[in-house]
Design a protein around this motif. Structure first.
Motif, PDB file in Angstrom:
ATOM      1  N   MET A  75       4.969 -64.074  22.548  1.00 35.57           N
ATOM      2  CA  MET A  75       4.195 -63.185  22.322  1.00 35.57           C
ATOM      3  C   MET A  75       4.559 -62.146  21.275  1.00 35.57           C
ATOM      4  O   MET A  75       3.737 -61.057  21.087  1.00 35.57           O
ATOM      5  N   ALA A  76       6.048 -62.007  20.822  1.00 36.70           N
ATOM      6  CA  ALA A  76       6.357 -61.085  19.873  1.00 36.70           C
ATOM      7  C   ALA A  76       5.471 -61.053  18.820  1.00 36.70           C
ATOM      8  O   ALA A  76       5.219 -62.292  18.124  1.00 36.70           O
ATOM      9  N   PRO A  77       5.321 -59.916  18.150  1.00 38.29           N
ATOM     10  CA  PRO A  77       4.491 -59.972  16.910  1.00 38.29           C
ATOM     11  C   PRO A  77       5.698 -60.033  15.653  1.00 38.29           C
ATOM     12  O   PRO A  77       6.388 -58.984  15.102  1.00 38.29           O
ATOM     13  N   VAL A  78       5.655 -61.192  14.839  1.00 35.74           N
ATOM     14  CA  VAL A  78       6.124 -61.504  13.673  1.00 35.74           C
ATOM     15  C   VAL A  78       5.493 -61.195  12.522  1.00 35.74           C
ATOM     16  O   VAL A  78       4.838 -61.716  12.041  1.00 35.74           O
ATOM     17  N   THR A  79       5.532 -59.820  12.248  1.00 35.21           N
ATOM     18  CA  THR A  79       4.711 -59.395  10.918  1.00 35.21           C
ATOM     19  C   THR A  79       5.563 -59.115   9.852  1.00 35.21           C
ATOM     20  O   THR A  79       6.969 -59.258   9.708  1.00 35.21           O
ATOM     21  N   GLU A  80       4.937 -58.613   8.686  1.00 37.86           N
ATOM     22  CA  GLU A  80       5.611 -58.203   7.592  1.00 37.86           C
ATOM     23  C   GLU A  80       6.778 -57.238   7.791  1.00 37.86           C
ATOM     24  O   GLU A  80       7.960 -57.543   7.244  1.00 37.86           O
TER      25      GLU A  80
END
Length: 345
Positions: A75-80
């Motif tokens: 569920m972790a947000p791997v974003t820019e």
């Protein structure tokens, strides 16, 4: 020394991920494992920056990721922004069927592999879908409520109040992936007639008792329609007012896939008019639905709060598959579940 960040939660827990990872890598492998515990499912997921269905921990992830080469998470947000803070990152393992919480395009541009774990919850989701079907066609929650209230409603034996049997009925499955295939096998054991609509399934590839048809034919012929398709631009809103009108009068709709597949306002109208006899769903257009959402008060609807995949075996399987992908990468092999093979090419 391989540097790994485990961002587990209260379902696919860090202790499960760590145990499975250490069992999957060769004995004596040097691992530097750091962890971040996410609040899901105690705190609902949602959109975070440019990704979706993620825990709101972008700041914490940016602060912790550092020189990690591998992230394993559900569920972790791997974003820019997270990727910019992780110059050493080479692999993201998303322990779910679709990496919607990962910016896959940004990972590909940076040469970061992304893997998912397809099929991890297929057994749980298929069994839950069948539970919803049975509960919906036999109105189990509504009838249970009458007994729990001290009533003995023998009048529910009346013909107009009765549900239907799956044996001899026609059940249409929209989508025939890992979950849909399991649901079909279980329905065949009930002696149901099974129809499938899926543009990615080849004619002649289905088992005896399962027929491939177009969606229009499936809607018109099915007593029960159960959704198992992925939510894409092509499938969003596919069960709209016209599709519901095309369903058999007195039919049932069950959705345990994604809320965005259905126009729920049109569904409410179809139930209110009596065109449909009932509906069951595990997914909603907004999660959680607002308190004034009209279907919350309907006694013709069976609802569960997006729990189709919630079994301990699913959590164990997710950890096993995630650890296998990380271990393969660390060994220099092509990891299973790779969703952006262009990075290797």
């Amino acid at each position: 020394m391989s540097r790994i960040l485990l961002a587990g939660d209260h379902f696919v827990r860090n202790d499960l991920l760590a145990d499975r990872l250490r069992a999957a890598v060769p004995a004596g492998s040097a691992l530097d494992v750091r962890t971040l515990e996410l609040a899901w499912p105690l705190v609902p997921f949602g959109p975070v920056a440019e990704v979706d269905e993620a825990s709101d921990v972008e700041d914490e992830l940016v602060a912790l990721v550092g020189d990690a080469e591998v992230i394993v998470t559900q569920m972790a947000p791997v974003t820019e922004r997270v990727l910019a803070a992780a110059p050493s990152l080479r692999l993201v393992v998303c322990t779910r069927g679709g990496p919607v919480n990962v910016n896959v395009d940004a990972c590909t541009e940076r040469g970061v592999l992304v893997c998912n774990t397809p099929g991890r919850n297929a057994v749980a989701a298929a069994e839950h879908a069948l539970t919803l079907i049975l509960s919906t066609v036999r109105a189990i929650p509504r009838i249970h409520g009458t007994v729990a209230a001290g009533e003995w409603r023998s009048d529910l034996y009346a013909y107009d109040e009765c549900g239907l049997e799956l044996g001899g009925s026609t059940v249409g499955l929209v989508g025939y992936g890992a979950i849909g295939r399991r649901v079909a096998r279980m329905l065949l054991a009930f002696d149901a007639q099974v129809l499938v609509a899926d543009p990615f399934v080849a004619d002649g590839s289905l088992p005896d008792g399962v027929a491939l048809v177009e969606l229009d034919e499936l809607l018109a012929r099915s007593d029960v329609v159960s959704l198992h398709a992925r939510l894409t631009p092509d499938t969003a809103g596919m069960i709209d007012a016209a599709a519901l009108a095309a369903m058999r009068p007195g039919g049932y709709l069950v959705n345990s896939a994604r809320g965005g597949l259905v126009d729920y306002d049109a569904l409410a109208a179809a139930l209110a008019s009596g065109h449909l006899a009932g509906a069951g769903f595990d997914v909603f257009p907004a999660e959680p639905p607002p308190a004034d959402w009209p279907l919350l008060g309907s006694d013709r609807v069976v609802m569960t709060p997006h729990l189709a995949g919630a079994t301990r075996q699913t959590a164990h399987r997710a950890a096993d598959l995630g650890a296998a992908a990380a271990a393969a990468f660390l060994a220099g092999d092509r990891p299973p579940g790779l969703v952006n093979p262009a990075v290797l090419d």
